[in-house]
Design a protein around this motif. Structure first.
Motif, mmCIF file in Angstrom:
data_model
loop_
_atom_site.group_PDB
_atom_site.id
_atom_site.type_symbol
_atom_site.label_atom_id
_atom_site.label_comp_id
_atom_site.label_asym_id
_atom_site.label_seq_id
_atom_site.Cartn_x
_atom_site.Cartn_y
_atom_site.Cartn_z
ATOM 1 N N ARG A 1 0.808 -1.223 0.000
ATOM 2 C CA ARG A 1 0.000 0.000 0.000
ATOM 3 C C ARG A 1 0.843 1.276 0.000
ATOM 4 O O ARG A 1 0.284 2.364 -0.167
ATOM 5 N N ILE A 2 2.127 1.157 0.212
ATOM 6 C CA ILE A 2 2.952 2.374 0.222
ATOM 7 C C ILE A 2 3.643 2.527 -1.127
ATOM 8 O O ILE A 2 3.629 1.614 -1.952
ATOM 9 N N ASP A 3 4.252 3.691 -1.352
ATOM 10 C CA ASP A 3 4.881 3.908 -2.654
ATOM 11 C C ASP A 3 5.996 2.891 -2.878
ATOM 12 O O ASP A 3 6.638 2.424 -1.937
ATOM 13 N N ARG A 4 6.183 2.542 -4.135
ATOM 14 C CA ARG A 4 7.075 1.442 -4.502
ATOM 15 C C ARG A 4 8.508 1.646 -4.033
ATOM 16 O O ARG A 4 9.149 0.712 -3.555
ATOM 17 N N GLY A 5 9.016 2.850 -4.184
ATOM 18 C CA GLY A 5 10.398 3.103 -3.758
ATOM 19 C C GLY A 5 10.585 2.866 -2.269
ATOM 20 O O GLY A 5 11.575 2.255 -1.841
ATOM 21 N N SER A 6 9.638 3.339 -1.481
ATOM 22 C CA SER A 6 9.707 3.137 -0.029
ATOM 23 C C SER A 6 9.521 1.669 0.328
ATOM 24 O O SER A 6 10.167 1.151 1.237
ATOM 25 N N ALA A 7 8.627 0.984 -0.375
ATOM 26 C CA ALA A 7 8.384 -0.434 -0.112
ATOM 27 C C ALA A 7 9.631 -1.256 -0.435
ATOM 28 O O ALA A 7 10.003 -2.147 0.336
ATOM 29 N N GLU B 1 17.377 -1.514 -6.075
ATOM 30 C CA GLU B 1 17.305 -0.354 -5.191
ATOM 31 C C GLU B 1 18.459 0.609 -5.486
ATOM 32 O O GLU B 1 19.604 0.215 -5.600
ATOM 33 N N ASP C 1 13.073 3.911 -13.649
ATOM 34 C CA ASP C 1 11.945 3.336 -12.926
ATOM 35 C C ASP C 1 12.209 1.862 -12.653
ATOM 36 O O ASP C 1 11.723 0.981 -13.350
ATOM 37 N N SER D 1 11.236 0.425 -10.020
ATOM 38 C CA SER D 1 10.165 -0.088 -9.164
ATOM 39 C C SER D 1 9.175 -0.971 -9.927
ATOM 40 O O SER D 1 8.251 -1.505 -9.331
ATOM 41 N N TRP E 1 8.576 -4.350 -8.426
ATOM 42 C CA TRP E 1 7.844 -4.487 -7.165
ATOM 43 C C TRP E 1 6.517 -5.246 -7.262
ATOM 44 O O TRP E 1 6.281 -6.156 -6.460
#
Length: 161
Positions: A37-43, A119, A124, A126, A129
């Motif tokens: 549920r969180i943005d891909r980079g943060s996940a 990472e 892009d 992500s 993910w």
């Protein structure tokens, strides 16, 4: 004396299977959903951080030790197939080794390595993910069920001794 050693190994196996099942259950039921549920980079960053930290935690001795005990229990059961405890021990331990250890090494670890490789890269990265989230979680369900099955059959085997 041999019976006491087998009971001790089965209890250690049952408890370590339960620990592993609980960890995998947490990932399957809410950790991966929350990361999804969180943005891909943060996940990606969060999952990579988890993967680094888990290798430096008490998880590794339990992961490796439980696999070793299960493998030994397979051999013990094969050497005493006529014993009442042997069949549940053999089946539970084999399922645990295959469904937890082999699946981890053949499926989850390569996915973790692929995620670690993207990472911090330009562009892009992500895009990996969504596939990672689906495939890793699917294999994690297998690990959860294998660990629960191993635990249940260890307890059944103990009751037959």
């Amino acid at each position: 004396m041999q019976s006491v050693l087998i009971v001790a190994m089965l209890w250690i196996s049952a408890l370590s299977c339960a620990l592993m099942a609980g960890l995998y259950f947490a990932f399957s039921t809410f950790i991966m959903r929350a990361l999804g549920r969180i943005d891909r980079g943060s996940a990606i960053a969060a999952m990579n951080a988890i993967n680094v930290d888990i290798q430096k935690s008490l998880f590794m001795p339990v992961f490796l030790g439980s696999t070793l005990i299960a493998a030994v229990l397979v051999i013990v059961a094969l050497l005493d197939l006529a014993a009442p405890y042997a069949l549940p021990t053999l089946i539970g331990s084999a399922i645990y080794v295959a469904g937890m250890f082999v699946v981890t090494m053949a499926c989850n670890v390569p996915l973790n390595n692929a995620l670690a490789a993207v990472e911090g890269q330009a562009g892009d990265t992500s895009a990996l993910w969504p596939r990672y989230l689906t495939e890793w979680t699917r294999w994690n369900h297998v690990r959860t069920l294998a660990s629960l099955t191993g635990c249940a059959l260890d307890i059944r085997a103990i009751s037959l001794l």
